[in-house]
Motif scaffolding. Structure first.
Motif, mmCIF file in Angstrom:
data_model
loop_
_atom_site.group_PDB
_atom_site.id
_atom_site.type_symbol
_atom_site.label_atom_id
_atom_site.label_comp_id
_atom_site.label_asym_id
_atom_site.label_seq_id
_atom_site.Cartn_x
_atom_site.Cartn_y
_atom_site.Cartn_z
ATOM 1 N N ASN A 163 2.440 1.443 -3.389
ATOM 2 C CA ASN A 163 1.641 2.024 -4.618
ATOM 3 C C ASN A 163 1.116 3.578 -4.328
ATOM 4 O O ASN A 163 0.884 3.913 -5.245
ATOM 5 C CB ASN A 163 0.288 1.011 -4.784
ATOM 6 C CG ASN A 163 0.812 -0.320 -5.329
ATOM 7 O OD1 ASN A 163 1.418 -0.076 -6.646
ATOM 8 N ND2 ASN A 163 0.459 -1.488 -4.780
ATOM 9 N N ALA A 164 0.928 3.740 -3.352
ATOM 10 C CA ALA A 164 0.371 5.183 -2.939
ATOM 11 C C ALA A 164 1.845 6.262 -2.961
ATOM 12 O O ALA A 164 1.219 7.619 -3.218
ATOM 13 C CB ALA A 164 0.044 5.353 -1.368
ATOM 14 N N ASN A 165 2.705 5.824 -3.073
ATOM 15 C CA ASN A 165 4.024 6.831 -3.011
ATOM 16 C C ASN A 165 4.220 7.409 -4.506
ATOM 17 O O ASN A 165 4.515 6.901 -5.366
ATOM 18 C CB ASN A 165 5.179 6.032 -2.656
ATOM 19 C CG ASN A 165 6.479 6.959 -2.231
ATOM 20 O OD1 ASN A 165 6.671 8.081 -3.072
ATOM 21 N ND2 ASN A 165 7.035 6.723 -1.012
ATOM 22 N N THR A 166 3.911 8.592 -4.754
ATOM 23 C CA THR A 166 3.875 9.301 -5.884
ATOM 24 C C THR A 166 5.376 9.486 -6.327
ATOM 25 O O THR A 166 5.665 9.783 -7.504
ATOM 26 C CB THR A 166 3.284 10.739 -5.826
ATOM 27 O OG1 THR A 166 3.803 11.531 -4.832
ATOM 28 C CG2 THR A 166 1.812 10.449 -5.665
ATOM 29 N N ILE A 209 0.988 -1.112 -0.059
ATOM 30 C CA ILE A 209 -0.024 0.016 0.086
ATOM 31 C C ILE A 209 1.083 1.190 0.155
ATOM 32 O O ILE A 209 0.583 2.166 -0.690
ATOM 33 C CB ILE A 209 -1.047 0.109 1.303
ATOM 34 C CG1 ILE A 209 -2.047 -1.108 1.203
ATOM 35 C CG2 ILE A 209 -1.735 1.210 1.485
ATOM 36 C CD1 ILE A 209 -2.732 -1.492 2.342
ATOM 37 N N TRP A 210 1.967 1.261 0.898
ATOM 38 C CA TRP A 210 2.881 2.292 1.062
ATOM 39 C C TRP A 210 3.488 2.667 -0.505
ATOM 40 O O TRP A 210 3.594 3.686 -0.928
ATOM 41 C CB TRP A 210 3.920 2.274 1.946
ATOM 42 C CG TRP A 210 5.140 3.143 2.109
ATOM 43 C CD1 TRP A 210 4.939 4.399 2.530
ATOM 44 C CD2 TRP A 210 6.269 3.073 1.206
ATOM 45 N NE1 TRP A 210 6.280 5.014 2.188
ATOM 46 C CE2 TRP A 210 7.147 4.283 1.454
ATOM 47 C CE3 TRP A 210 6.757 1.937 0.370
ATOM 48 C CZ2 TRP A 210 8.277 4.411 0.883
ATOM 49 C CZ3 TRP A 210 8.080 2.242 -0.093
ATOM 50 C CH2 TRP A 210 8.816 3.441 0.186
#
Length: 165
Positions: free
Chosen positions: A90-93, A87-88
């Motif tokens: 995939n969410a990290n831009t 999750i971290w």
């Protein structure tokens, strides 16, 4: 004392560059000893990275025959921690989609190593260095820092253990 969790690059670089089996057998004996005394371990995904090669070499043979099976622990109990890391990631831009995809490949050891360390309070031993601005690769130190997982180098691990060879 926290256990030290070895990244595959520790074993691979030792074998290929720093401590070849024919010149430094004491290094490999030391790892066996540290494992038998419950100071170091690694994970099943690391073993898979090393041993599932088309041409077995000294390192894959050592992993299969010399170090005890308990050195490579099962990571199946870490799915919840792995999910947090996924999750971290995939969410990290900051990272490219290719970097995220590579990091989260099913059998890549890195996120599972972090998940195991997170769940079991271990310190990861790796040659990877922090590079907080890199976009094309998720390196072990960045998620470790985010999740509060300690990491170190093999030389620092030996110093912390007060061990020599």
């Amino acid at each position: 004392m926290k256990k030290y969790l070895l990244d595959s690059n520790i074993l691979i670089q030792a074998h290929r560059m720093h401590y070849p089996f024919d010149v430094f057998p004491s290094f490999w004996s030391k790892l066996i000893n540290l494992s038998e005394n419950n100071f170091i371990l690694s994970i099943d995904k690391v073993k898979k990275e090393i041993c599932e090669i088309s041409n077995p070499d000294n390192l894959s043979n050592w992993c299969m025959n010399d170090i005890h099976d308990t050195f490579f622990v099962d990571t199946s109990s870490c799915v919840d921690a792995y999910s947090q890391i996924a999750i971290w990631a995939n969410a990290n831009t900051q990272y490219t989609q290719n970097a995220k995809n590579e990091f989260l490949q099913t059998d890549l050891a890195d996120p599972w190593l972090i998940a195991y360390a997170l769940k079991n309070n271990c310190k990861i031993v790796t040659y990877e260095n922090s590079d907080p601005y890199i976009k094309r690769k998720i390196k072990i130190p960045e998620p470790c820092t985010h999740f509060g997982v300690e990491f170190t180098t093999p030389i620092q691990m030996m110093r912390e253990l007060g061990d020599t060879f």
